[in-house]
Design an enzyme around this catalytic site. Structure first.
Site, PDB file in Angstrom:
ATOM      1  N   CYS A 278     -24.840  19.034 -20.108  1.00 37.11           N
ATOM      2  CA  CYS A 278     -25.545  20.159 -20.723  1.00 37.11           C
ATOM      3  C   CYS A 278     -24.858  21.485 -20.419  1.00 37.11           C
ATOM      4  O   CYS A 278     -24.829  22.378 -21.264  1.00 37.11           O
ATOM      5  CB  CYS A 278     -27.000  20.176 -20.283  1.00 37.11           C
ATOM      6  SG  CYS A 278     -27.901  18.735 -20.886  1.00 37.11           S
TER       7      CYS A 278
ATOM      8  N   GLU B  36     -31.952  20.044 -22.971  1.00 36.31           N
ATOM      9  CA  GLU B  36     -31.070  21.154 -23.365  1.00 36.31           C
ATOM     10  C   GLU B  36     -30.270  20.802 -24.617  1.00 36.31           C
ATOM     11  O   GLU B  36     -30.149  21.625 -25.532  1.00 36.31           O
ATOM     12  CB  GLU B  36     -30.058  21.471 -22.247  1.00 36.31           C
ATOM     13  CG  GLU B  36     -30.662  21.883 -20.929  1.00 36.31           C
ATOM     14  CD  GLU B  36     -30.805  20.702 -19.973  1.00 36.31           C
ATOM     15  OE1 GLU B  36     -31.347  19.656 -20.370  1.00 36.31           O
ATOM     16  OE2 GLU B  36     -30.385  20.848 -18.817  1.00 36.31           O
TER      17      GLU B  36
ATOM     18  N   CYS C   7     -27.272  19.702 -16.074  1.00 40.05           N
ATOM     19  CA  CYS C   7     -26.302  18.718 -15.585  1.00 40.05           C
ATOM     20  C   CYS C   7     -24.910  19.067 -16.147  1.00 40.05           C
ATOM     21  O   CYS C   7     -24.781  19.999 -16.933  1.00 40.05           O
ATOM     22  CB  CYS C   7     -26.742  17.324 -16.034  1.00 40.05           C
ATOM     23  SG  CYS C   7     -26.415  17.001 -17.783  1.00 40.05           S
TER      24      CYS C   7
ATOM     25  N   HIS D 291     -30.866  14.771 -23.518  1.00 44.49           N
ATOM     26  CA  HIS D 291     -31.432  15.706 -22.547  1.00 44.49           C
ATOM     27  C   HIS D 291     -32.101  16.862 -23.295  1.00 44.49           C
ATOM     28  O   HIS D 291     -31.681  17.211 -24.402  1.00 44.49           O
ATOM     29  CB  HIS D 291     -30.330  16.267 -21.644  1.00 44.49           C
ATOM     30  CG  HIS D 291     -29.852  15.303 -20.601  1.00 44.49           C
ATOM     31  ND1 HIS D 291     -29.076  15.679 -19.537  1.00 44.49           N
ATOM     32  CD2 HIS D 291     -30.057  13.964 -20.477  1.00 44.49           C
ATOM     33  CE1 HIS D 291     -28.816  14.619 -18.779  1.00 44.49           C
ATOM     34  NE2 HIS D 291     -29.390  13.564 -19.337  1.00 44.49           N
TER      35      HIS D 291
HETATM   36 ZN    ZN Z   1     -28.326  17.468 -19.050  1.00 51.19          ZN
END
Ligand code: ZN
Length: 153
Positions: A85, A54, A82, A52
């Site tokens: 993260c 992040e 999410c 991801h």
């Molecule tokens: Zn994430």
């Protein structure tokens, strides 16, 4: 750089993700208004669920600064983080998180649930809605395109 300029850089990263066929999410880690790291979602091309934006940006920032504590840093991300993260945000001790679009399906800053309301040992300042319309438009465009692609098949 201002908050808006940092978020614009995150949006530019999201556009790179979209051009690669990735869900357009971009992230920037900044310290004193200077960019330390920038990254975009690479889940498809990297074939890895943890890639991801992040996490990639946090990883790059730790490498750039030579340590895991990012307590002087701020994260700018186009989509609400999410659970994975959000966990990394807490663990890396980020000082402040600014995100654009809400994610009612997986967002953990209030969208689906609010992990930051729990009594963890670290509480970053969370701000939402910066350039939300731009981030949302990028995501919508991407999913419309994806649906059209699927229809053609
Ligand atoms: Zn994430």
């Amino acid at each position: 750089m201002s908050d808006e300029e940092l978020m614009q850089t995150a949006l530019d990263e999201a556009k790179i993700a979209a051009s690669l066929g990735e869900v357009p999410v971009g992230a920037v880690v900044a310290k004193d208004g200077e960019i330390i790291a920038r990254a975009h979602n690479l889940r498809e091309s990297g074939k890895n669920a943890t890639y991801h934006a992040e996490l990639m940006a946090i990883d790059a920032a730790c490498k750039a600064l030579g340590g895991w504590r990012l307590w002087q840093c701020e994260l700018f991300v186009t989509l609400e983080p999410c659970p994975m993260c959000s966990g990394a945000i807490i663990n890396s001790r980020l000082k402040r998180v600014v995100y654009g679009a809400r994610d009612p399906k997986a967002g953990c800053c209030g969208g689906l649930t609010d992990l930051f309301a729990l009594p963890f040992n670290h509480h970053p300042v969370i701000e939402s809605g910066l350039m939300e319309a731009e981030a949302q438009a990028l995501l919508q465009e991407f999913f419309v395109m994806l649906r059209e692609k699927r229809k053609k098949k």
